[in-house]
Design a protein around this motif. Structure first.
Motif, PDB file in Angstrom:
ATOM      1  N   THR A  72      -8.034 -53.242  14.877  1.00 47.44           N
ATOM      2  CA  THR A  72      -6.970 -53.610  13.932  1.00 47.44           C
ATOM      3  C   THR A  72      -6.053 -54.695  14.503  1.00 47.44           C
ATOM      4  O   THR A  72      -5.643 -55.601  13.791  1.00 47.44           O
ATOM      5  CB  THR A  72      -6.114 -52.377  13.537  1.00 47.44           C
ATOM      6  OG1 THR A  72      -5.740 -51.679  14.724  1.00 47.44           O
ATOM      7  CG2 THR A  72      -6.880 -51.438  12.639  1.00 47.44           C
ATOM      8  N   SER A  73      -5.775 -54.640  15.805  1.00 50.62           N
ATOM      9  CA  SER A  73      -4.830 -55.591  16.419  1.00 50.62           C
ATOM     10  C   SER A  73      -5.471 -56.934  16.760  1.00 50.62           C
ATOM     11  O   SER A  73      -4.776 -57.935  16.946  1.00 50.62           O
ATOM     12  CB  SER A  73      -4.259 -55.000  17.720  1.00 50.62           C
ATOM     13  OG  SER A  73      -5.298 -54.810  18.665  1.00 50.62           O
ATOM     14  N   ASN A  75      -6.895 -57.351  19.539  1.00 53.13           N
ATOM     15  CA  ASN A  75      -6.857 -57.377  21.004  1.00 53.13           C
ATOM     16  C   ASN A  75      -8.115 -56.728  21.597  1.00 53.13           C
ATOM     17  O   ASN A  75      -8.049 -55.668  22.221  1.00 53.13           O
ATOM     18  CB  ASN A  75      -5.593 -56.686  21.522  1.00 53.13           C
ATOM     19  CG  ASN A  75      -4.337 -57.452  21.153  1.00 53.13           C
ATOM     20  OD1 ASN A  75      -4.406 -58.633  20.814  1.00 53.13           O
ATOM     21  ND2 ASN A  75      -3.207 -56.790  21.203  1.00 53.13           N
ATOM     22  N   HIS A 103      -0.903 -50.725  23.203  1.00 51.41           N
ATOM     23  CA  HIS A 103      -0.355 -50.712  21.836  1.00 51.41           C
ATOM     24  C   HIS A 103       1.166 -50.889  21.822  1.00 51.41           C
ATOM     25  O   HIS A 103       1.759 -51.170  20.794  1.00 51.41           O
ATOM     26  CB  HIS A 103      -0.744 -49.408  21.122  1.00 51.41           C
ATOM     27  CG  HIS A 103      -0.028 -48.205  21.637  1.00 51.41           C
ATOM     28  ND1 HIS A 103      -0.342 -47.603  22.843  1.00 51.41           N
ATOM     29  CD2 HIS A 103       0.998 -47.494  21.128  1.00 51.41           C
ATOM     30  CE1 HIS A 103       0.462 -46.571  23.033  1.00 51.41           C
ATOM     31  NE2 HIS A 103       1.284 -46.485  22.013  1.00 51.41           N
TER      32      HIS A 103
END
Lengths: 132, 132
Positions: A72-73, A75, A103
């Motif tokens: 989702t990020s 990263n 996170h």
């Protein structure tokens, strides 16, 4: 995609000793800085997916499912090295970290300092002199 | 002996989330090379003893008792840094390793290579140019 490795993934999975939950702890270390970024857990499926795609998958114990790091990020962690230990019950992943690992926004998850290290960095000038 | 830290040991122990066996995984990283040496487990008592004596104690799951690293081999780990992660359920120890970390004679326990890393070391000449 995927990565070329020196064994079949099924043989690696046979060698590794998973715990009674089918998990093994995995340490992620930064390929550039050698900083330890995080510790998470892998199951058989996450190891297969990691080699297939060349980016790291873990198993989320809280969500009880396969977890693509950075899904989702953004990263993500690109897989650069994969080692396991003498007892075959822990894994060391060497990764190229996109963005940050944690996170919370910290680069490494290990930001809580009880005793802070002064790394004995090699002094660049001393090293240069040694080359002369 | 012992090490000066920025919190009381009892407060650190209160913060850390031990699993249902009373254990937390701990990564040992070399203070000089930044190599990841091993992953083992600590309980409350091993954390207390580590700070009291300034050398690392783990909990041996196979022998089911406190384990002073290097007690018989002499390959002790001097404590140089102590961090815990965002979830408070894993520890990063920075250590000065005496001798080797692994009972097999390898410096690190992570000697089983599936995918070997080419670390992106900073080029000393490039870094020097950047200083000019």
């Amino acid at each position: 995609m995927g990565v070329k490795i020196n064994k079949k993934v099924e043989d690696i999975i046979k060698e590794i000793k998973f715990d009674d939950r089918g998990l093994v702890p995995a340490i992620a270390q930064d390929v550039k800085t050698k900083e330890v970024l995080m510790l998470a857990y892998m199951n058989r499926e996450s190891i297969e997916k990691t080699f297939q795609e060349g980016v790291v998958y873990y198993y989320s114990r809280s969500r009880e499912k396969l977890w693509k790091k950075g899904e989702t990020s953004g990263n993500i962690q690109k897989l650069k090295g994969f080692y396991y230990d003498c007892d075959k019950d822990s894994i060391l992943l060497i990764v190229e970290q996109v963005g940050v690992a944690c996170h919370t926004g910290n680069y490494s998850c290990f930001f809580n300092k009880v005793l802070e290290t002064k790394y004995k960095n090699i002094n660049i000038i001393e090293e240069l002199y040694s080359l002369l």
